[in-house]
Scaffold this motif. Structure first.
Motif, short mmCIF file in Angstrom:
data_model
loop_
_atom_site.label_atom_id
_atom_site.label_comp_id
_atom_site.label_asym_id
_atom_site.label_seq_id
_atom_site.Cartn_x
_atom_site.Cartn_y
_atom_site.Cartn_z
N MET A 1 105.22 49.92 -50.43
CA MET A 1 103.93 50.31 -49.95
C MET A 1 102.89 49.67 -50.86
N THR A 2 101.94 49.04 -50.28
CA THR A 2 100.83 48.45 -51.02
C THR A 2 99.60 49.29 -50.80
N THR A 3 98.91 49.62 -51.86
CA THR A 3 97.74 50.47 -51.74
C THR A 3 96.47 49.66 -51.76
N GLN A 4 95.37 50.34 -51.79
CA GLN A 4 94.02 49.79 -51.64
C GLN A 4 93.69 48.59 -52.50
N ASN A 5 92.61 47.92 -52.11
CA ASN A 5 91.96 46.83 -52.83
C ASN A 5 92.63 45.49 -52.64
N ALA A 27 110.54 71.11 -53.64
CA ALA A 27 110.57 69.71 -53.19
C ALA A 27 110.18 68.77 -54.32
N ALA A 28 110.64 67.55 -54.20
CA ALA A 28 110.25 66.48 -55.12
C ALA A 28 110.21 65.19 -54.33
N MET A 29 109.36 64.27 -54.78
CA MET A 29 109.29 62.97 -54.12
C MET A 29 108.85 61.92 -55.11
N THR A 30 109.33 60.70 -54.90
CA THR A 30 108.93 59.55 -55.71
C THR A 30 108.47 58.47 -54.75
N GLN A 31 107.32 57.87 -55.06
CA GLN A 31 106.84 56.72 -54.30
C GLN A 31 106.46 55.63 -55.28
N GLY A 40 86.93 47.34 -64.10
CA GLY A 40 86.43 48.50 -64.83
C GLY A 40 87.22 49.78 -64.62
N THR A 41 88.27 49.72 -63.82
CA THR A 41 89.09 50.91 -63.56
C THR A 41 89.90 51.27 -64.80
N THR A 42 89.92 52.55 -65.14
CA THR A 42 90.75 53.02 -66.24
C THR A 42 92.14 53.40 -65.70
N ARG A 43 93.07 53.59 -66.60
CA ARG A 43 94.41 54.05 -66.19
C ARG A 43 94.31 55.39 -65.49
N TYR A 44 93.45 56.28 -65.99
CA TYR A 44 93.26 57.59 -65.36
C TYR A 44 92.68 57.44 -63.95
N ASP A 45 91.71 56.55 -63.78
CA ASP A 45 91.14 56.30 -62.45
C ASP A 45 92.24 55.84 -61.49
N ALA A 46 93.09 54.94 -61.96
CA ALA A 46 94.18 54.44 -61.13
C ALA A 46 95.15 55.56 -60.77
N TYR A 47 95.48 56.40 -61.74
CA TYR A 47 96.36 57.55 -61.48
C TYR A 47 95.78 58.43 -60.39
N LEU A 48 94.49 58.78 -60.51
CA LEU A 48 93.87 59.64 -59.51
C LEU A 48 93.87 58.99 -58.12
N ALA A 49 93.56 57.69 -58.06
CA ALA A 49 93.54 56.99 -56.77
C ALA A 49 94.93 56.95 -56.15
N LEU A 50 95.95 56.69 -56.96
CA LEU A 50 97.31 56.60 -56.44
C LEU A 50 97.85 57.97 -56.05
N ARG A 51 97.54 58.98 -56.83
CA ARG A 51 97.96 60.34 -56.47
C ARG A 51 97.30 60.76 -55.16
N GLN A 52 96.02 60.45 -55.00
CA GLN A 52 95.31 60.77 -53.76
C GLN A 52 95.94 60.01 -52.59
N GLY A 57 99.21 61.23 -47.49
CA GLY A 57 100.32 61.11 -46.54
C GLY A 57 101.27 62.30 -46.58
N HIS A 58 101.17 63.10 -47.63
CA HIS A 58 102.04 64.27 -47.82
C HIS A 58 101.20 65.43 -48.36
N PRO A 59 100.34 66.02 -47.52
CA PRO A 59 99.41 67.04 -48.00
C PRO A 59 100.08 68.24 -48.67
N GLU A 60 101.33 68.49 -48.31
CA GLU A 60 102.05 69.61 -48.93
C GLU A 60 102.27 69.39 -50.42
N MET A 61 102.12 68.14 -50.89
CA MET A 61 102.33 67.83 -52.30
C MET A 61 101.03 67.82 -53.11
#
Length: 76
Positions: A1-5, A27-31, A40-52, A57-61
């Motif tokens: 899966m390729t994400t944004q940008n 439940a557990a899942m890995t993607q 200018g994106t920080t590692r934390y910014d990337a984490y939040l974007a990827l988690r979102q 796609g899996h609102p239960e998580m």
């Protein structure tokens, strides 16, 4: 899966990521995928974007615990 940008000419992002979420005892899942963060994106910014991205796609998580997160250069 390729994400944004923007993607590289090879069709892959500049970074590879892996995210594991868990709802303890339920439940557990890995993607994983590739990602090219905006300038200018920080590692934390990337984490939040990827988690979102994953939880969209899996609102239960949405309230799951992050068990593992890795973000590394996609170049060998």
């Amino acid at each position: 899966m390729t994400t944004q940008n923007a993607q590289t000419s090879a069709g892959q992002g500049s970074h590879h990521w892996v995210l594991t979420l868990e709802l303890p005892g339920r439940a557990a899942m890995t993607q994983s995928g590739t990602y090219t963060p905006p300038a200018g994106t920080t590692r934390y910014d990337a984490y939040l974007a990827l988690r979102q991205h994953v939880t969209a796609g899996h609102p239960e998580m949405a309230r799951a615990t992050t068990m593992f997160f890795a973000l590394e250069s996609n170049q060998l």
